[in-house]
Design a protein around this motif. Structure first.
Motif, PDB file in Angstrom:
ATOM      1  N   ALA A 106      -5.616   9.562 -21.017  1.00 28.59           N
ATOM      2  CA  ALA A 106      -6.351   9.856 -22.244  1.00 28.59           C
ATOM      3  C   ALA A 106      -7.603  10.660 -21.909  1.00 28.59           C
ATOM      4  N   ARG A 107      -7.973  11.480 -22.862  1.00 28.76           N
ATOM      5  CA  ARG A 107      -9.205  12.265 -22.744  1.00 28.76           C
ATOM      6  C   ARG A 107      -9.937  12.189 -24.075  1.00 28.76           C
ATOM      7  N   THR A 108     -11.251  12.180 -24.003  1.00 29.92           N
ATOM      8  CA  THR A 108     -12.079  12.122 -25.209  1.00 29.92           C
ATOM      9  C   THR A 108     -13.047  13.301 -25.220  1.00 29.92           C
ATOM     10  N   TYR A 109     -13.126  13.955 -26.363  1.00 38.99           N
ATOM     11  CA  TYR A 109     -14.111  15.014 -26.566  1.00 38.99           C
ATOM     12  C   TYR A 109     -15.078  14.590 -27.674  1.00 38.99           C
ATOM     13  N   HIS A 110     -16.320  15.015 -27.546  1.00 35.18           N
ATOM     14  CA  HIS A 110     -17.316  14.875 -28.608  1.00 35.18           C
ATOM     15  C   HIS A 110     -17.720  16.276 -29.070  1.00 35.18           C
ATOM     16  N   TYR A 111     -17.950  16.389 -30.376  1.00 31.82           N
ATOM     17  CA  TYR A 111     -18.522  17.620 -30.902  1.00 31.82           C
ATOM     18  C   TYR A 111     -19.789  17.249 -31.651  1.00 31.82           C
ATOM     19  N   ARG A 112     -20.900  17.903 -31.286  1.00 32.85           N
ATOM     20  CA  ARG A 112     -22.205  17.546 -31.831  1.00 32.85           C
ATOM     21  C   ARG A 112     -22.732  18.640 -32.760  1.00 32.85           C
ATOM     22  N   ILE A 113     -23.249  18.191 -33.894  1.00 31.03           N
ATOM     23  CA  ILE A 113     -23.827  19.075 -34.899  1.00 31.03           C
ATOM     24  C   ILE A 113     -25.222  18.579 -35.243  1.00 31.03           C
ATOM     25  N   LEU A 195     -10.880  24.377 -32.810  1.00 32.85           N
ATOM     26  CA  LEU A 195     -10.144  24.778 -34.011  1.00 32.85           C
ATOM     27  C   LEU A 195     -10.048  23.624 -35.005  1.00 32.85           C
ATOM     28  N   VAL A 196      -9.823  22.422 -34.499  1.00 34.94           N
ATOM     29  CA  VAL A 196      -9.789  21.239 -35.366  1.00 34.94           C
ATOM     30  C   VAL A 196     -11.140  21.060 -36.049  1.00 34.94           C
ATOM     31  N   VAL A 197     -12.216  21.133 -35.262  1.00 36.45           N
ATOM     32  CA  VAL A 197     -13.553  20.948 -35.822  1.00 36.45           C
ATOM     33  C   VAL A 197     -13.860  22.025 -36.863  1.00 36.45           C
ATOM     34  N   GLY A 198     -13.562  23.283 -36.547  1.00 35.27           N
ATOM     35  CA  GLY A 198     -13.816  24.362 -37.498  1.00 35.27           C
ATOM     36  C   GLY A 198     -13.089  24.162 -38.811  1.00 35.27           C
ATOM     37  N   GLY A 227     -11.632  29.247 -38.417  1.00 37.97           N
ATOM     38  CA  GLY A 227     -12.195  29.752 -37.173  1.00 37.97           C
ATOM     39  C   GLY A 227     -12.666  28.611 -36.287  1.00 37.97           C
ATOM     40  N   ALA A 228     -12.681  28.850 -34.989  1.00 40.75           N
ATOM     41  CA  ALA A 228     -13.106  27.831 -34.032  1.00 40.75           C
ATOM     42  C   ALA A 228     -14.601  27.563 -34.168  1.00 40.75           C
ATOM     43  N   ALA A 229     -14.979  26.298 -34.074  1.00 44.41           N
ATOM     44  CA  ALA A 229     -16.394  25.942 -34.050  1.00 44.41           C
ATOM     45  C   ALA A 229     -17.021  26.471 -32.763  1.00 44.41           C
ATOM     46  N   PRO A 230     -18.316  26.779 -32.763  1.00 44.08           N
ATOM     47  CA  PRO A 230     -18.971  27.328 -31.574  1.00 44.08           C
ATOM     48  C   PRO A 230     -18.897  26.406 -30.368  1.00 44.08           C
ATOM     49  N   ALA A 231     -18.907  27.006 -29.186  1.00 43.36           N
ATOM     50  CA  ALA A 231     -18.708  26.263 -27.940  1.00 43.36           C
ATOM     51  C   ALA A 231     -19.828  25.284 -27.630  1.00 43.36           C
ATOM     52  N   GLU A 232     -21.061  25.603 -28.012  1.00 42.10           N
ATOM     53  CA  GLU A 232     -22.192  24.808 -27.533  1.00 42.10           C
ATOM     54  C   GLU A 232     -22.185  23.354 -27.997  1.00 42.10           C
ATOM     55  N   GLY A 233     -21.441  23.047 -29.058  1.00 36.83           N
ATOM     56  CA  GLY A 233     -21.415  21.671 -29.539  1.00 36.83           C
ATOM     57  C   GLY A 233     -20.381  20.789 -28.876  1.00 36.83           C
ATOM     58  N   LEU A 234     -19.542  21.352 -28.013  1.00 42.35           N
ATOM     59  CA  LEU A 234     -18.396  20.618 -27.483  1.00 42.35           C
ATOM     60  C   LEU A 234     -18.653  20.047 -26.094  1.00 42.35           C
ATOM     61  N   TYR A 235     -18.237  18.796 -25.908  1.00 42.21           N
ATOM     62  CA  TYR A 235     -18.382  18.088 -24.631  1.00 42.21           C
ATOM     63  C   TYR A 235     -17.085  17.378 -24.275  1.00 42.21           C
ATOM     64  N   LEU A 236     -16.607  17.576 -23.047  1.00 40.66           N
ATOM     65  CA  LEU A 236     -15.587  16.686 -22.502  1.00 40.66           C
ATOM     66  C   LEU A 236     -16.334  15.411 -22.131  1.00 40.66           C
TER      67      LEU A 236
END
Length: 253
Positions: A106-113, A195-198, A227-236
């Motif tokens: 399993a892998r978890t990602y966080h997206y921060r806004i 893409l999911v976040v966007g 459209g894909a959400a910007p890269a800076e909010g994404l964390y593995l």
């Protein structure tokens, strides 16, 4: 002898994780450091790839060396040579057939806004000027758990053999002016989370309904994704392995 190394990094200055020609990457810098410290050519294998500007609060790599290592001393020496935006957290002796990518279940990602413009978060969270409808985004996110084919959220080009993923968790939470999306699955397609976040953000902005979001997944049509959400909010954020993986080789330390 095989070792797993747990690392974390700020991806701002890097063209992603994977070594590539004429690009500054995390893997290139890490392998150069490991090779110098261990005085042995190292070519690490990561648990997954992150794109340009994406961060990792937990990433694992494996590499092989001919002699046993003092794990505490090795990490200390790695960190003395690594730049400030990459850290070696812990080193583990593992069985010689262990694999950071294939053994992860399993892998978890966080997206921060952030909803408040903040110059100190500009590389670490996506600034959104208006409050999205979080409840609607969470209702839409539940649809991700009901599907397994995510062709809609895949890039057109790539070496992916199939587009099936099992998503175990997908939810938004808000605290003050901070939003965080958590998504956990057995695997992810390249570029899938952004893409999911966007697309979920389009639900939150009222551009898509919850039903239309689920229809987009079911369509297996890449043109239905936003459209894909910007890269800076994404964390593995986390990579999970069987509980006994790190103890099997304990007798060799």
């Amino acid at each position: 002898m095989r070792y797993f190394l747990e690392i974390a990094y700020d991806g701002t200055r890097y063209h992603g994780w994977q070594t590539q020609p004429n690009a500054h990457t995390v893997q290139e810098v890490l392998d150069d450091c490991l090779s110098k410290v261990l005085r042995h050519p190292i070519s690490s294998v990561g648990s997954g790839r992150t794109d340009t500007g994406v961060h990792a609060s937990q990433q694992f790599v494996h590499f092989d060396v001919p002699e046993p290592l003092d794990v505490a001393q090795a990490c200390y020496r790695f960190n003395r040579l690594l730049p400030a935006d990459i850290v070696a957290r812990q080193l583990y002796r593992v069985p010689d057939d262990a694999h950071t990518r294939f053994d992860a279940f399993a892998r978890t990602y966080h997206y921060r806004i952030t909803l408040a413009k903040d110059p100190f978060q500009r590389y670490y969270a996506y600034y959104l000027s208006r409050q999205p409808h979080v409840q609607q985004m969470n209702e839409a996110a539940l649809a991700l758990l009901r599907h397994t084919d995510f062709t809609t959220f895949s890039k057109v080009k790539g070496d992916t053999r199939h587009y099936n993923c099992s998503i175990y968790e997908a939810a938004w939470e808000q605290e003050g002016d901070q939003l965080r999306f958590t998504i956990r699955a057995n695997r992810f397609l390249r570029g899938m989370v952004r893409l999911v976040v966007g697309t979920l953000l389009d639900v939150g902005k009222g551009k898509l309904t919850v039903a239309q979001f689920e229809e987009a997944i079911a369509s297996q049509d890449r043109s239905r994704a936003s459209g894909a959400a910007p890269a800076e909010g994404l964390y593995l954020a986390q990579v999970e392995y069987p509980a006994d993986l790190f103890s099997k080789a304990a007798g060799d330390l």
